[in-house]
Design an enzyme around this catalytic site. Structure first.
Site, PDB file in Angstrom:
ATOM      1  N   SER A   1       1.052  -0.273   4.139  1.00 39.77           N
ATOM      2  CA  SER A   1       0.682  -1.049   2.898  1.00 39.77           C
ATOM      3  C   SER A   1       1.355  -0.186   1.617  1.00 39.77           C
ATOM      4  O   SER A   1       1.335   1.145   1.886  1.00 39.77           O
ATOM      5  CB  SER A   1      -0.623  -1.288   2.569  1.00 39.77           C
ATOM      6  OG  SER A   1      -1.463  -0.311   2.107  1.00 39.77           O
ATOM      7  N   ASP A   2       1.536  -0.792   0.528  1.00 38.16           N
ATOM      8  CA  ASP A   2       2.077   0.017  -0.700  1.00 38.16           C
ATOM      9  C   ASP A   2       0.703   0.593  -1.308  1.00 38.16           C
ATOM     10  O   ASP A   2      -0.205   0.062  -1.145  1.00 38.16           O
ATOM     11  CB  ASP A   2       2.636  -0.774  -1.765  1.00 38.16           C
ATOM     12  CG  ASP A   2       3.634   0.105  -2.584  1.00 38.16           C
ATOM     13  OD1 ASP A   2       3.495   1.540  -2.713  1.00 38.16           O
ATOM     14  OD2 ASP A   2       4.457  -0.473  -3.090  1.00 38.16           O
ATOM     15  N   ALA A   3       0.565   1.431  -2.030  1.00 42.11           N
ATOM     16  CA  ALA A   3      -0.640   2.159  -2.552  1.00 42.11           C
ATOM     17  C   ALA A   3      -1.221   1.148  -3.471  1.00 42.11           C
ATOM     18  O   ALA A   3      -0.713   0.594  -4.386  1.00 42.11           O
ATOM     19  CB  ALA A   3      -0.179   3.256  -3.470  1.00 42.11           C
TER      20      ALA A   3
ATOM     21  N   ALA B   1      -2.215  -1.777  -2.772  1.00 42.41           N
ATOM     22  CA  ALA B   1      -1.879  -3.136  -2.686  1.00 42.41           C
ATOM     23  C   ALA B   1      -3.075  -3.879  -1.874  1.00 42.41           C
ATOM     24  O   ALA B   1      -3.205  -4.914  -2.185  1.00 42.41           O
ATOM     25  CB  ALA B   1      -0.599  -3.638  -2.057  1.00 42.41           C
TER      26      ALA B   1
END
Length: 954
Positions: free
Chosen positions: A239-241, A243
């Site tokens: 995952s992106d930070a 998100a």
């Protein structure tokens, strides 16, 4: 293997069996804990802690000094796959070397970014390679091949592609939805990811913050339906930070974090990057989802298995067999030479009326401009070990006695309401500090310096260098080179080596005092607003600080205009080089899109002043993105992305003619803002975006770039085989300079049944050709390269008919043409009686957007949010209604009506949709509809109705 050695430690066993064994030994609690970015050690099994994510976009980032290569868009501008592979190899080798002395350095690298540079105002333009999916995938595959290494079993680093999917806006990036029709999805956005994944050089992907077709990327069905079908390898989805939390907190897509986390895991997310190093909240959410029956142990195991597969490939469990374990090469002469070579190959000569190269022995050179003595870094750069600015490069190459310099800043003093001036105190015992030099797992948390004294006031003040970066955003620099910055305590200090940080603390805005209710006593007064905090500069007994109250009314006293010094310097020179561009931390960066293509007014003034003083003025644009600036009165224009540690040396060598420029534009440079669609319009087909569809006249076209040599193309041969098209031609250097040429091969469907690209890149090759020599180039193109996505049947299809092959030096500089005939599957009408119409499979639309049918899967179409009148029009070409159609049935939700017409004629059927309880509560509406044979079907959406499917019966 001894009796005491568990199978997961047995290097003779296949990785899959070893992972099975290790999984069986881990408790559920241990497995759940592994799913956070910072997975803890399992000491009872001798398993180390593991972190996903190490930024490495153009060098190892955030972890202190490392070799810094040109920005990613600069790597794209080289059009050189093999060179970029070598860059990836150097970056991953340095990552291994750095990890050997600092275990904070990770080997699961989050790079490269393969988002297509669809729109040049995107703030993160610097991170991508190209607007073209073929070039992007070629460069990305090369970089990941270098990052991965060439060992059949073990990987030097494990690259993760960013950011899945259709992500080209920072504006509302965590809540905006990209409406992506099936053809754009398959022919454009997915394609760059797919070809790189299929090459076998990728460890995984990172979903983007945005939504696609109304559904967050972190619960995208495409992860399962597309990504995981492209390879047999286990792919790790990180995952992106932040998100995962966004799914509830900002997107409000789920009611609880347990639901959101479970949905992400089931969709395919394997590692959750959230709450920094604190894994407790993610672990609690996962455990809660298990307790509520939203997840099963097998869901947890699937994600852990994919993570373990990466760790085994990285040699973690076989240190003695890992061929990369002893890598120590760091900042080597070879890496420095590669940084310079790459910076040279990234330089694009946009225009040259004979001014360049600068070969005169006594030529006096003036180098002027705000970036003339700068070597700028971006958010994803490492810390410079070596540094070369344009000025330094010119001094080195031509000699300091032949080069004059004028930066062009405005020199100012800031007068307070009390008649005193802002003053920078002496700090003789202060140490020089470079932001991030020690490395940080999260550089966003780095704080400003508080060891220096705050600004004060006195009767004379300090002369400051003021730069207006555009849009009213200013920086102020003290005479010692340090920028005014604001630390956590609110005081203003001259403390920063450069503007930077996640929240830039070195930028200000001047606001007229009268806009804040002034009185006549301060008719020339201004307020100085600190952008990072939103507060105003004030003067206190303890020093100058920013505060919510009592802003200081100031006056700017300009002691020297930048254009005056530039004009004086330019007038005394034989040749002037104006170095203009951007600071990658200001006006166009992650979290901030640009608002215009125009060169900032301050820099435009400097350019005009130089040109007026000396007609032999060249513009050198050093930037993360294109600008629209008229080159008509300039004899030469160059562009380079921020070129890393060797930028200045590389530029000087190209200007001197030691190297002939051969970079090529990786994206279209448009002539004005009027040529651009809305930033959030992702329909590249419908809105005619990128060189593929743009029908206007660009400032400089995709693939453009000039040389000091001249090249002739000839002997084009094309042969259609059973599964491929063979193309060959020759390139001859007809000039007197050894030089690189980038040969480009495009195609065009001559008689397409649907809108196809004006031309589309099929292949390219960068070659070095000596004067008078010729090189024959051959390409073997699979027939699939000529396919398009057929929405009628939901497949890629090769349409039979003539295709033109176009060979040349850019997308518009075509030198050779040939036409071939390809067999394929003929176009057929839409069998609407048999299958009906999926609403999203339109051929044309106006005012519509695609949204989610359910939270799990499927698409619907609705009038676009904010659309005036809340209406939309859809067109479906070539619908076969057979001998007779009697009724139409629509699957819909929402509220409103639908109007159906044939061939743009009058409405022949109207369906009223009663309000449904919610957007995912679908109903069917039926009415009479008489049609025969083949027609274009037009459907009008009236009101907030969401159309999913249209069916017909006789």
């Amino acid at each position: 293997m001894t009796a005491q050695t568990p199978p997961f430690r047995d290097s003779q066993l296949p990785f899959a069996k070893r992972i099975d064994d290790l999984l069986s030994r881990l408790t559920l609690e241990e497995r759940v804990a592994m799913l956070h970015q910072f997975g803890p050690a399992v000491e009872r099994l001798g398993i180390a802690a593991f972190r996903t994510g190490q930024e490495a976009l153009h060098g190892v980032a955030w972890m202190g000094p490392a070799t810094v290569f040109p920005q990613a868009v600069g790597l794209g501008a080289t059009w050189n796959d093999e060179l970029v592979r070598r860059v990836g190899e150097a970056v991953s080798t340095e990552a291994r070397a750095m990890r050997s002395r600092d275990d904070r350095v990770g080997l699961n690298v989050w790079a490269p970014t393969v988002n297509l540079l669809r729109h040049p105002l995107w703030g993160r333009n610097e991170e991508g390679y190209s607007e073209d999916p073929k070039l992007t995938s070629a460069i990305a595959t090369a970089y990941t091949r270098g990052l991965r290494g060439d060992h059949p079993a073990y990987w030097r680093t494990a690259p993760v592609l960013k950011h899945w999917l259709a992500h080209n806006n920072e504006t509302d990036r965590a809540t905006a939805s990209s409406s992506v029709r099936p053809r754009v999805l398959h022919e454009y956005d997915l394609r760059a990811f797919r070809e790189t994944v299929e090459a076998g050089t990728v460890a995984g992907v990172m979903p983007a913050y945005n939504l696609v077709n109304g559904r967050p990327n972190h619960v995208s069905p495409y992860l399962r339906e597309q990504l995981r079908t492209w390879t047999d390898q286990d792919l790790l989805v990180c995952s992106d930070a932040g998100a995962p939390s966004n799914l509830v907190d900002s997107e409000h897509y789920f009611d609880t974090h347990e639901e959101a986390t479970a949905a992400s895991l089931i969709a395919g997310v394997d590692s959750f990057t959230d709450h920094g190093t604190d894994s407790s909240q993610i672990v609690e959410r996962l455990q809660g989802a298990l307790d509520q029956g939203l997840l099963t142990e097998s869901d947890i195991d699937a994600a852990v298995r994919r993570q373990l597969a990466i760790r085994f490939r990285l040699g973690e469990f076989d240190p003695r067999l890992d061929p990369y374990a002893g890598a120590l090469d760091f900042d080597t002469p070879a890496h420095r030479a590669l940084a310079r070579e790459t910076a040279e190959q990234a330089i694009v000569l946009l225009k040259n009326d004979g001014l360049l190269p600068l070969t005169g022995q006594d030529t006096r050179i003036a180098v002027v401009g705000l970036l003339a003595d700068e070597c700028k870094l971006d958010w994803y750069s490492g810390t410079l070990i070596h540094r070369s600015t344009p000025l330094e490069g010119l001094y080195e190459r031509f000699g300091a006695d032949r080069v004059d310099f004028a930066e062009g800043v405005d020199r100012v003093r800031i007068k307070t309401s009390a008649g005193t001036y802002l003053s920078v105190p002496r700090a003789d015992d202060a140490t020089d500090e470079v932001r991030g030099a020690e490395g940080a797992l999260d550089p966003a948390l780095l704080a400003g310096r508080t060891d220096l004294p705050p600004l004060t006031t006195d009767t004379t003040g300090t002369e400051l260098a003021l730069i207006d970066w555009g849009g009213g955003v200013l920086t102020l620099r003290a005479p010692d080179g340090r920028y005014l910055s604001v630390a956590d305590d609110g005081f203003v200090r001259a403390s920063a080596d450069q503007p930077g940080g996640w929240v830039v603390q070195e930028t200000f805005r001047l606001e007229p005092h009268e806009s804040h209710g002034s009185d006549e006593s301060h008719e020339n007064g201004h307020l100085l607003k600190h952008v990072g905090t939103g507060r105003y500069v004030s003067v206190t007994a303890n020093g100058v600080k920013v505060a919510a109250q009592n802003p200081e009314i100031i006056e700017l006293e300009i002691t020297e205009h930048g254009e005056d010094t530039v004009a004086r310097t330019a007038a005394a020179a034989d040749v002037v080089l104006v170095v203009a561009g951007n600071d990658p931390h200001i006006n166009g960066r992650e979290t901030e899109d640009r608002t215009t293509l125009a060169l900032p007014a301050h820099q435009q003034r400097l350019l005009e002043a130089a040109r007026a003083a000396n007609p032999r003025t060249a513009l050198v644009i050093t930037s993360s993105y294109p600008y629209a600036t008229d080159p008509a009165d300039l004899p030469a224009v160059l562009w380079t992305a921020h070129g890393g540690q060797a930028a200045g040396t590389a530029l000087a060598r190209v200007l001197a003619g030691d190297v002939s420029p051969a970079g090529r534009l990786p994206q279209t440079w448009y002539a004005s803002d009027a040529d651009l669609p809305d930033l959030l319009d992702y329909d590249v087909i419908g809105s005619r975006q990128t060189y593929l569809y743009f029908e206007g006249t660009p400032l400089f076209p995709f693939g453009h770039g000039l040389s000091y040599a001249s090249f002739e193309y000839g002997n084009l041969v094309a042969h259609v085989g059973e599964n491929s098209v063979h193309v060959a031609f020759t390139v001859t250097n007809t000039g007197s300079t050894p030089a690189d040429e980038v040969a480009q091969l495009y195609s065009r469907a001559v008689t397409p049944s649907v809108s196809r690209p004006r031309r589309e890149l099929l292949a390219h090759r960068r070659i070095h050709v000596l004067p008078g020599a010729s090189t024959e180039l051959t390409f073997e193109l699979p027939l699939s390269a000529f396919e398009f996505w057929d929405v009628v049947h939901g497949i890629r299809r090769l349409e039979p008919g003539p295709y033109e092959l176009l060979v040349g030096a850019s997308s518009e500089d075509i030198r050779l043409r040939a036409t071939i005939e390809l067999d394929g599957t003929p176009t057929t009408p839409r069998p609407v009686l048999e299958h009906g119409l999926n609403a999203a499979d339109f051929d044309e639309q106006r005012g519509a957007e695609i949204v989610d049918r359910t939270k799990l899967s499927g698409d619907a179409v609705t009038p676009a949010h904010g659309n005036h009148g809340n209406t939309a029009e859809l067109v479906y070409r070539g619908c076969d209604f057979g001998p007779a159609t009697g009724t139409v049935t629509v699957e819909v939700s929402g509220e409103g009506s639908l109007e159906l017409a044939l061939d743009g004629g009058p409405v022949i059927a109207r369906l009223d949709v009663p309000a449904t309880p919610g957007p995912y509560d679908h109903t069917t509406v039926v009415t009479e509809f008489g049609a025969t044979e083949i027609h274009d079907l037009h459907i009008g959406l009236r009101g907030p109705v969401r159309l999913t499917h249209v069916g017909f019966s006789g």
